[in-house]
Design an enzyme around this catalytic site. Structure first.
Site, PDB file in Angstrom:
ATOM      1  N   ASP A   1       0.810  -1.215   0.000  1.00 41.37           N
ATOM      2  CA  ASP A   1       0.000   0.000   0.000  1.00 41.37           C
ATOM      3  C   ASP A   1       0.844   1.264   0.000  1.00 41.37           C
ATOM      4  O   ASP A   1       2.041   1.248   0.348  1.00 41.37           O
ATOM      5  CB  ASP A   1      -0.969   0.006   1.183  1.00 41.37           C
ATOM      6  CG  ASP A   1      -0.245  -0.007   2.526  1.00 41.37           C
ATOM      7  OD1 ASP A   1       0.729  -0.777   2.673  1.00 41.37           O
ATOM      8  OD2 ASP A   1      -0.652   0.744   3.436  1.00 41.37           O
TER       9      ASP A   1
ATOM     10  N   GLU B   1       0.158  -1.269   5.709  1.00 41.12           N
ATOM     11  CA  GLU B   1       1.222  -0.789   6.599  1.00 41.12           C
ATOM     12  C   GLU B   1       1.060   0.691   6.900  1.00 41.12           C
ATOM     13  O   GLU B   1       1.307   1.140   8.023  1.00 41.12           O
ATOM     14  CB  GLU B   1       2.581  -1.065   5.950  1.00 41.12           C
ATOM     15  CG  GLU B   1       3.787  -0.793   6.859  1.00 41.12           C
ATOM     16  CD  GLU B   1       4.362   0.602   6.705  1.00 41.12           C
ATOM     17  OE1 GLU B   1       5.328   0.937   7.408  1.00 41.12           O
ATOM     18  OE2 GLU B   1       3.831   1.388   5.873  1.00 41.12           O
TER      19      GLU B   1
END
Length: 624
Positions: free
Chosen positions: A176, A259
């Site tokens: 991400d 994350e």
């Protein structure tokens, strides 16, 4: 398959339990003579013998300070590595690197703080598209390795080794990226999700953080399965199978997908899967993203994050009687809160240099190996190994030198008042005011110590303002006629202690350090005369990007990593990025990751790929 033994240099560490009677007697006599000569005034640092906590020890002066691991190159897989390296220098390979990373950047795997669980939020769907891209870009990896999806989008790649008794190697990178603010799009030199390559830099969100690591890890894995060099040489899967090639040590590659918003859905679930499947302490070592290399005092420094700061979010609220604003009290609830907050900001947690901090070892390494390191600070650091007074002097020099604010931030528990609120109408006294304070906890402190310190600081304020004071569910002060209520409470209930410190004198650290040195010396640093230092450090966690030429220490902007979920799975966790600050973007005042104009220099990225290749092959031969 043979093993390559790692010889671990002994770190110089003094302890108060060392015994050296003859040396103690000599020191005692010298002290007496010195006292007589100076009229009973002597600086204990003038003694030749080492001193720790005021007591002589027998640690020799010749003990090495920050011994450097030698360059480490695979021997069993030497020919394979040579073949792979010959591919890395071809123009065809460099073109493929650009295309692989460009394709990854173009897919908008953005995560937002308000995302709901997977399956109940369509914003997760883009990760399915990203997985399809990875399968297309790396078909052999997905065909030959065991691939497990955790919570739909968490990726676990397992490459089974031939020796089940060896603990596996674990590599990590996340899928991400952070959002691009709509009002900053026009500030980008190139569109933020274009993956534009200008011949030197590839631009786009995720080019640095952290899709470059994800692609860099997957590519060496695919080479180890089947590898070809444009029409001149070919090693096929059949050839590898014929010669019985197989990793000795099992390799795991893990890729979380959230994350940037805490990792709960991705890495958190993956770590729980590992714990339930394999149990604690299953992995030999873990390598995740970390700080890039930087230059300071005439040396290049590769700082390995062996710990991270902890964090706690504290809500401070003040309640007081309401009423009409035409007849206000001396302090409204907002005023009372302001007084408390000002007191906290005027009394921050003290910063101290301690021998137990990973930063202490970083400073020692720089002092020992950087040719232009300040001489006064160098002498103080050397003496501080065994002398408390010298430790204090080194601390003072660190905090008063250029970059002193950076060092102070690194070494103490920080506090940041980030959010505040109160009141509902301009002519009505506010009945409640509140503020949220974010703390990043020093590695030698704790959540409890941080909370206790806030209570200690605010107790006299509460009494002076005649406020009842409640802290984390306990009554601290009670007034007979209170002017209001001061309350401290947890916010989000997501406190995290500082990360355990991975030992720098361990075989995994030496393996990583030796691999870094070999990759540098055979790559971009081959013709460099600049000293190259590998040293322990920490990830400060959202401290901020503050890098100044010539400052002591290496800072890196990053939220707490996915590694926080893996503490029970290995004691050897390292955060590192085999790139340099010069690879981060061409603009002088670039924002870099998490900001505008994120970009990566492709030549530097080639060395990142080489690093993971060397690490995988070295780990296969090492005794860990």
């Amino acid at each position: 398959m043979g093993k390559q033994k790692l010889f671990l240099p002994t770190q110089a560490r003094a302890t108060s339990t060392d015994r050296c009677p003859k040396w103690n007697i000599i020191l005692l006599l010298a002290s007496v003579l010195a006292l007589l000569w100076t009229g009973f005034h002597v600086d204990i640092e003038s003694l030749d013998g080492p001193v720790f906590n005021g007591a002589p020890t027998c640690v020799p002066h010749t003990a090495p300070i920050c011994p450097q691991a030698p360059a480490l190159s695979p021997q069993v897989h030497k020919n394979l590595l040579a073949d792979i390296e010959s591919e890395y220098v071809t123009g065809g390979f460099k073109s493929r690197v650009v295309e692989w990373l460009r394709g990854a950047v173009r897919i908008k795997t953005v995560t937002h703080d308000d995302m709901r669980v997977v399956g109940n939020d369509s914003r997760w769907d883009v990760f399915g598209e990203f997985h399809s891209y990875l399968k297309e870009a790396f078909p052999l990896v997905h065909d030959r390795l065991e691939v497990t999806n955790i919570n739909t989008y968490g990726l676990v790649y397992r490459w089974e080794g031939s020796d089940a008794s060896l603990k596996p190697l674990l590599l990590m990178a996340h899928q991400d990226v952070v959002p691009v603010q709509a009002d900053t799009v026009t500030q980008w030199v190139r569109p933020p999700f274009s993956g534009y390559f200008d011949g030197e830099f590839l631009w786009g969100r995720g080019a640095w953080d952290d899709k470059q690591a994800l692609i860099a890890i997957l590519y060496p894995s695919s080479l180890s399965i089947v590898f070809h060099i444009d029409h001149s040489f070919r090693i096929t899967l059949e050839t590898l199978l014929k010669h019985g090639y197989k990793p000795t040590r099992t390799i795991f590659f893990v890729s979380g997908f959230d994350e940037e918003i805490g990792g709960h859905f991705g890495a958190g679930r993956i770590a729980s899967h590992f714990l339930s499947t394999y149990g604690e302490n299953h992995f030999a070592m873990l390598v995740d993203e970390g700080a890039p290399q930087t230059a300071a005092f005439g040396a290049r420094v590769a700082a390995l994050g062996i710990s991270e700061k902890g964090y706690t979010n504290v809500k401070v609220s003040v309640a007081s009687p309401g009423g009409h604003s035409s007849v206000p009290p001396t302090h409204t609830s907002i005023g009372l809160l302001a007084l408390a907050l000002v007191h906290l900001e005027e009394n921050p947690e003290p910063a101290h240099l301690t021998r137990t901090s990973p930063l202490y070892e970083l400073y020692q390494c720089q002092a020992e190996h950087s040719p232009n390191f300040p001489e006064k600070l160098k002498r103080a650091l050397r003496k501080s190994l065994h002398n408390d007074k010298a430790l204090k002097r080194a601390e003072k020099l660190l905090f008063t030198s250029e970059g002193g604010d950076v060092n102070r931030i690194y070494l103490h528990t920080t506090q940041a008042i980030d959010l505040i609120g109160g009141g509902v109408k301009v002519n009505a006294l506010p009945e409640l005011a509140w503020a949220l304070i974010n703390h990043r906890i020093a590695t030698d402190s704790s959540v409890n110590a941080t909370h206790s310190s806030i209570v200690d600081k605010l107790t006299p304020i509460a009494r002076g303002l005649q406020l009842d004071f409640e802290a984390f569910g306990f009554n601290v002060t009670t007034e007979l006629d209170p002017a209001g209520q001061l309350t401290l409470s947890h916010f989000l209930d997501d406190d995290l202690e500082p990360a355990p410190v991975s030992p720098p004198n361990s075989a995994p650290f030496q393996l990583l350090a030796g691999t870094i040195r070999e990759t540098w010396e055979t790559g971009r640093g081959k013709d460099s005369e600049e000293p190259f230092i590998v040293a322990p450090s920490i990830m400060p966690a959202n401290t901020g990007m503050i890098l100044r030429p010539g400052s002591v220490g290496v800072l890196h902007l990053k939220s707490l990593l996915d590694t926080k979920y893996f503490w029970k799975l290995t004691p050897h966790i390292f955060r590192y990025n085999h790139l340099g600050m010069e690879d981060m973007g061409p603009l002088k005042n670039h924002g870099g990751m998490h900001s505008v104009n994120e970009a990566i220099r492709i030549d530097g990225y080639h060395d990142q790929i080489r690093f993971f290749t060397h690490l995988i092959l070295n780990a296969d031969e090492a005794n860990l």
